[in-house]
Scaffold this motif. Structure first.
Motif, short mmCIF file in Angstrom:
data_model
loop_
_atom_site.label_atom_id
_atom_site.label_comp_id
_atom_site.label_asym_id
_atom_site.label_seq_id
_atom_site.Cartn_x
_atom_site.Cartn_y
_atom_site.Cartn_z
N ALA A 1 -18.35 -50.48 27.16
CA ALA A 1 -17.43 -51.60 26.88
C ALA A 1 -16.00 -51.10 26.74
CB ALA A 1 -17.85 -52.31 25.60
N ILE A 2 -15.09 -51.99 27.04
CA ILE A 2 -13.68 -51.71 26.77
C ILE A 2 -13.45 -51.97 25.29
CG2 ILE A 2 -11.29 -52.40 27.25
CD1 ILE A 2 -12.35 -53.05 30.14
N VAL A 3 -12.88 -50.98 24.60
CA VAL A 3 -12.71 -51.08 23.15
C VAL A 3 -11.25 -51.20 22.72
CG1 VAL A 3 -14.89 -49.92 22.63
CG2 VAL A 3 -12.80 -48.55 22.87
N GLY A 4 -10.32 -51.00 23.65
CA GLY A 4 -8.91 -51.10 23.29
C GLY A 4 -8.01 -50.60 24.39
N PHE A 5 -6.76 -50.32 24.01
CA PHE A 5 -5.74 -49.88 24.95
C PHE A 5 -4.92 -48.77 24.32
CE2 PHE A 5 -6.58 -54.33 25.81
CZ PHE A 5 -6.76 -54.34 27.17
N ALA A 6 -4.31 -47.94 25.16
CA ALA A 6 -3.39 -46.90 24.69
C ALA A 6 -2.45 -46.55 25.84
CB ALA A 6 -4.14 -45.67 24.21
N ASP A 7 -1.31 -45.99 25.49
CA ASP A 7 -0.34 -45.53 26.49
C ASP A 7 -0.50 -44.04 26.71
OD1 ASP A 7 0.78 -48.08 26.53
OD2 ASP A 7 2.31 -47.56 25.04
N ILE A 8 -0.61 -43.62 27.96
CA ILE A 8 -0.54 -42.20 28.29
C ILE A 8 0.93 -41.88 28.48
CG2 ILE A 8 -1.13 -40.41 29.97
CD1 ILE A 8 -3.65 -42.03 30.62
N VAL A 9 1.45 -40.95 27.66
CA VAL A 9 2.88 -40.67 27.70
C VAL A 9 3.21 -39.25 28.14
CG1 VAL A 9 3.42 -42.45 25.98
CG2 VAL A 9 2.98 -40.09 25.23
N ASP A 10 2.21 -38.37 28.16
CA ASP A 10 2.46 -36.97 28.51
C ASP A 10 1.12 -36.26 28.69
OD1 ASP A 10 3.92 -34.66 29.03
OD2 ASP A 10 4.64 -34.41 26.97
N VAL A 11 1.20 -35.02 29.12
CA VAL A 11 0.03 -34.14 29.19
C VAL A 11 0.43 -32.82 28.55
CG1 VAL A 11 -1.56 -32.90 30.72
CG2 VAL A 11 -0.84 -35.21 31.31
N VAL A 12 -0.45 -32.30 27.69
CA VAL A 12 -0.19 -31.01 27.06
C VAL A 12 -1.25 -30.00 27.44
CG1 VAL A 12 1.11 -31.92 25.08
CG2 VAL A 12 -1.38 -31.70 24.93
N THR A 13 -0.87 -28.74 27.29
CA THR A 13 -1.79 -27.61 27.46
C THR A 13 -1.76 -26.81 26.17
OG1 THR A 13 -0.11 -26.11 28.29
CG2 THR A 13 -1.26 -27.46 29.94
N LYS A 14 -2.56 -25.79 26.09
CA LYS A 14 -2.56 -24.96 24.88
C LYS A 14 -1.17 -24.40 24.59
CE LYS A 14 -5.42 -21.53 22.63
NZ LYS A 14 -6.60 -20.68 22.74
N LYS A 15 -0.42 -24.09 25.64
CA LYS A 15 0.93 -23.52 25.47
C LYS A 15 1.97 -24.55 25.04
CE LYS A 15 0.46 -19.72 28.72
NZ LYS A 15 0.96 -19.11 29.94
N THR A 16 1.72 -25.83 25.30
CA THR A 16 2.74 -26.85 25.00
C THR A 16 2.35 -27.76 23.84
OG1 THR A 16 1.84 -28.38 26.66
CG2 THR A 16 3.59 -26.88 27.38
N LEU A 17 1.33 -27.38 23.08
CA LEU A 17 0.92 -28.19 21.94
C LEU A 17 2.04 -28.30 20.92
CD1 LEU A 17 -2.70 -26.97 21.16
CD2 LEU A 17 -2.00 -29.15 22.10
N THR A 18 2.05 -29.41 20.23
CA THR A 18 2.99 -29.62 19.13
C THR A 18 2.18 -29.86 17.87
OG1 THR A 18 3.05 -32.01 19.39
CG2 THR A 18 4.63 -30.74 20.71
N ARG A 19 2.87 -29.95 16.77
CA ARG A 19 2.22 -30.23 15.50
C ARG A 19 1.39 -31.52 15.56
NH1 ARG A 19 6.26 -30.07 10.48
NH2 ARG A 19 4.77 -29.41 8.92
N SER A 20 1.94 -32.52 16.25
CA SER A 20 1.25 -33.82 16.29
C SER A 20 0.13 -33.88 17.33
CB SER A 20 2.26 -34.94 16.57
OG SER A 20 2.79 -34.80 17.86
#
Length: 154
Positions: free
Chosen positions: A75-94
């Motif tokens: 089932a579809i349970v909701g929606f979200a915006d894809i705003v970026d892609v990260v890798t292990k090297k580009t992770l941030t605190r959030s």
């Protein structure tokens, strides 16, 4: 104010309990084996696969306890915006809390549907049929709909 007319949208199937965590628990990363250049609002679809080990993992690693039988599947349970892609090297605190693997699609503005809408999913990004989409959109407020972002390449 009339609701924004949405006639087309893509979905991303996510295995439970991770789909639930995106729309209810602040999971802001969807881990994937490949990168995407697509950005914008997508429907979050809870796949039909049931896997108790993932629920156990969620409780052990994140302290979130969910009952396997009280969670939506297929089932579809909701929606979200894809705003970026990260890798292990580009992770941030959030983004590091939910990241594991090769790539993480960064999600923002998640909103849960009040009632999951049954839908057959697919691998990768897939189009929601218009009837199913309208059932989903009918559950959202005009304010929630107004923040939807067009889906396309960055």
């Amino acid at each position: 104010m009339p609701k924004k007319l949405i006639t087309e949208m893509r979905a991303l199937s996510v295995i439970q309990p991770w789909a639930h965590c995106i729309v209810h628990e602040g999971k802001n990363i969807e881990n994937r084996p490949r990168i995407t250049h697509l950005r914008g609002t997508v429907a979050i679809h809870a796949s039909a696969k049931v896997d108790q080990e993932r629920f156990d993992w969620l409780q052990e690693d994140y302290g979130i306890r969910l009952n396997l039988d009280d969670t939506a599947y297929g089932a579809i349970v909701g929606f979200a915006d894809i705003v970026d892609v990260v890798t292990k090297k580009t992770l941030t605190r959030s983004t590091k809390k939910w990241f594991m693997g090769k790539y993480g699609y960064v999600l923002e503005n998640a909103v849960a549907l009040k009632e999951p809408i049954p839908a057959k999913g697919a691998l990768g990004f897939w189009r929601i049929d218009r009837r199913t989409l309208q059932k989903c959109v009918a559950q959202l407020s005009a304010k929630e709909l107004a923040r939807f972002k067009p889906f396309g390449r960055s």
